[in-house]
Design a protein around this motif. Sequence first.
Motif, PDB file in Angstrom:
ATOM      1  N   LEU A 125       9.741   9.649   0.126  1.00 26.95           N
ATOM      2  CA  LEU A 125       9.200  10.269   1.334  1.00 26.95           C
ATOM      3  C   LEU A 125       8.956   9.224   2.419  1.00 26.95           C
ATOM      4  O   LEU A 125       9.259   9.456   3.602  1.00 26.95           O
ATOM      5  N   TYR A 126       8.431   8.056   2.051  1.00 30.39           N
ATOM      6  CA  TYR A 126       8.176   7.016   3.045  1.00 30.39           C
ATOM      7  C   TYR A 126       9.488   6.499   3.631  1.00 30.39           C
ATOM      8  O   TYR A 126       9.561   6.201   4.826  1.00 30.39           O
ATOM      9  N   LEU A 162      12.403  -1.354   4.464  1.00 28.06           N
ATOM     10  CA  LEU A 162      12.694  -1.152   3.054  1.00 28.06           C
ATOM     11  C   LEU A 162      11.539  -1.649   2.195  1.00 28.06           C
ATOM     12  O   LEU A 162      11.104  -0.958   1.259  1.00 28.06           O
ATOM     13  N   TYR A 163      11.032  -2.833   2.503  1.00 32.10           N
ATOM     14  CA  TYR A 163       9.912  -3.364   1.732  1.00 32.10           C
ATOM     15  C   TYR A 163       8.665  -2.477   1.870  1.00 32.10           C
ATOM     16  O   TYR A 163       7.930  -2.261   0.899  1.00 32.10           O
ATOM     17  N   LEU A 164       8.431  -1.955   3.075  1.00 31.31           N
ATOM     18  CA  LEU A 164       7.290  -1.071   3.284  1.00 31.31           C
ATOM     19  C   LEU A 164       7.447   0.222   2.478  1.00 31.31           C
ATOM     20  O   LEU A 164       6.471   0.747   1.931  1.00 31.31           O
ATOM     21  N   ALA A 165       8.679   0.731   2.399  1.00 26.09           N
ATOM     22  CA  ALA A 165       8.929   1.955   1.639  1.00 26.09           C
ATOM     23  C   ALA A 165       8.663   1.751   0.160  1.00 26.09           C
ATOM     24  O   ALA A 165       8.323   2.699  -0.554  1.00 26.09           O
ATOM     25  N   LEU A 166       8.819   0.513  -0.319  1.00 26.87           N
ATOM     26  CA  LEU A 166       8.527   0.198  -1.715  1.00 26.87           C
ATOM     27  C   LEU A 166       7.063  -0.176  -1.918  1.00 26.87           C
ATOM     28  O   LEU A 166       6.473   0.138  -2.960  1.00 26.87           O
ATOM     29  N   LEU A 167       6.466  -0.821  -0.910  1.00 29.93           N
ATOM     30  CA  LEU A 167       5.117  -1.355  -1.055  1.00 29.93           C
ATOM     31  C   LEU A 167       4.025  -0.328  -0.792  1.00 29.93           C
ATOM     32  O   LEU A 167       3.083  -0.196  -1.584  1.00 29.93           O
ATOM     33  N   VAL A 168       4.126   0.405   0.312  1.00 30.51           N
ATOM     34  CA  VAL A 168       3.043   1.312   0.709  1.00 30.51           C
ATOM     35  C   VAL A 168       2.790   2.385  -0.352  1.00 30.51           C
ATOM     36  O   VAL A 168       1.627   2.618  -0.729  1.00 30.51           O
ATOM     37  N   PRO A 169       3.814   3.069  -0.885  1.00 29.00           N
ATOM     38  CA  PRO A 169       3.532   4.034  -1.958  1.00 29.00           C
ATOM     39  C   PRO A 169       2.934   3.399  -3.202  1.00 29.00           C
ATOM     40  O   PRO A 169       2.177   4.050  -3.926  1.00 29.00           O
ATOM     41  N   LEU A 170       3.257   2.122  -3.443  1.00 30.51           N
ATOM     42  CA  LEU A 170       2.669   1.425  -4.586  1.00 30.51           C
ATOM     43  C   LEU A 170       1.178   1.184  -4.358  1.00 30.51           C
ATOM     44  O   LEU A 170       0.352   1.403  -5.259  1.00 30.51           O
ATOM     45  N   LEU A 171       0.818   0.756  -3.149  1.00 28.49           N
ATOM     46  CA  LEU A 171      -0.587   0.524  -2.845  1.00 28.49           C
ATOM     47  C   LEU A 171      -1.372   1.830  -2.795  1.00 28.49           C
ATOM     48  O   LEU A 171      -2.575   1.856  -3.107  1.00 28.49           O
ATOM     49  N   ALA A 172      -0.705   2.906  -2.403  1.00 31.24           N
ATOM     50  CA  ALA A 172      -1.364   4.220  -2.342  1.00 31.24           C
ATOM     51  C   ALA A 172      -1.341   4.941  -3.684  1.00 31.24           C
ATOM     52  O   ALA A 172      -1.897   6.037  -3.796  1.00 31.24           O
ATOM     53  N   LEU A 173      -0.721   4.342  -4.693  1.00 29.37           N
ATOM     54  CA  LEU A 173      -0.561   5.015  -5.976  1.00 29.37           C
ATOM     55  C   LEU A 173      -1.891   5.366  -6.648  1.00 29.37           C
ATOM     56  O   LEU A 173      -2.008   6.455  -7.232  1.00 29.37           O
ATOM     57  N   PRO A 174      -2.919   4.510  -6.612  1.00 26.31           N
ATOM     58  CA  PRO A 174      -4.195   4.933  -7.220  1.00 26.31           C
ATOM     59  C   PRO A 174      -4.734   6.226  -6.613  1.00 26.31           C
ATOM     60  O   PRO A 174      -5.230   7.089  -7.339  1.00 26.31           O
ATOM     61  N   GLN A 175      -4.616   6.361  -5.280  1.00 28.08           N
ATOM     62  CA  GLN A 175      -5.092   7.589  -4.639  1.00 28.08           C
ATOM     63  C   GLN A 175      -4.257   8.786  -5.050  1.00 28.08           C
ATOM     64  O   GLN A 175      -4.785   9.826  -5.432  1.00 28.08           O
TER      65      GLN A 175
END
Length: 356
Positions: free
Chosen positions: A104-105, A328-341
């Motif tokens: 989605l990101y 591309l890095y943001l698409a991989l990183l941001v969902p990872l950081l938001a994963l706990p939520q």
Amino acid sequence: MSPAVVSAAVAAPRQPWIRSARFDGLWILGPPFLALLLVALLPPAFRTTGRMPTLAWLVLVVFIDVAHVYSTLFRTYLDPVRRHRYRTLLWVVPLACYLAGAALYWHSAGWFWRALAYGAVFHFIRQQYGFLRLYSRQETAPGWHRQLDVVLIYAATLYPLLYWHLSAPRNFVWFVTGDFLHYDWPMGRLVLSCLFGLLLVAYLGKEIHAWQRGQPYNVPRNLLLLGTAASWYVGIVLLNGDLAFTLLNVVAHGIPYLALIWVTSQPAGTGRKRAQHWWQGRTGVALFLGLLLGLAYVEEGIWDGLVWREHAPVFGWFQQLPAVSDSLYLALLVPLLALPQATHYVLDGFIWRRNS
């Protein structure tokens, strides 16, 4: 003991507290009213503008909102019984959330934040419904009484949210600017306000009707409904300030959730030799809160160092991390950081279900 005292004790209805009147009053039912009091004491600028002091942001967003997300660990991954019961769910949900979030990101960062915001809203609303079910579990009222309670708890949250959507952008957002859809429609807001007012009158009439029929007055249920309606209305409809909204939104949601996790994470077994988790007992409270606050601080520090770069004085060491700007890095990183939520929102729909 005199007959009058015995008669009064017999006649007094037993209230459906989750743990006790004191515990529930302080940590589950009291936070919305405490938040309302604090908002009333704020300088006017903090009730009508987007100003947010750094210290207030740290306490409210990091140490309450983000920390409460990690409390799900104590009812899932850190609980041996539930870890076994939900063993498939506990690895499928994070994996699915990450893959869906990354896709989605990559398609649209705006749609990613919008999906996360509406997922959070759904989670907030369902929490209030869950507390209503807990505080109504002993009632034998007519069906339409219970249905009206459910309608009101949903209306107490959905009415302010719809009002928000039918207004021009406010001085506060859920996650990021533009995550909610907006359409400025004054007539729609007026109609919603009138309908909500009629619903409140209907609920009051229902309570009077129940009292006249001799049904016991449910104190925690009424406090829950009053606190929910008042905090959501004041934070979103009546006021237009970021600090006021955040204070009412976060305190009224995060603290009761933490309290519920704590009180329901009792170990299995009975008797004096009942086994305890390491976070139980008086010393366990410090371990419980310390782990949550530490995880929340580290997560937000990584967010700030890699993505936001907004609170350098709070997360000084994390500013040494490289700022990420590549799509591309943001698409991989941001969902990872938001994963706990994201995981917290999804798992919450499963871990509170009961067979009866």
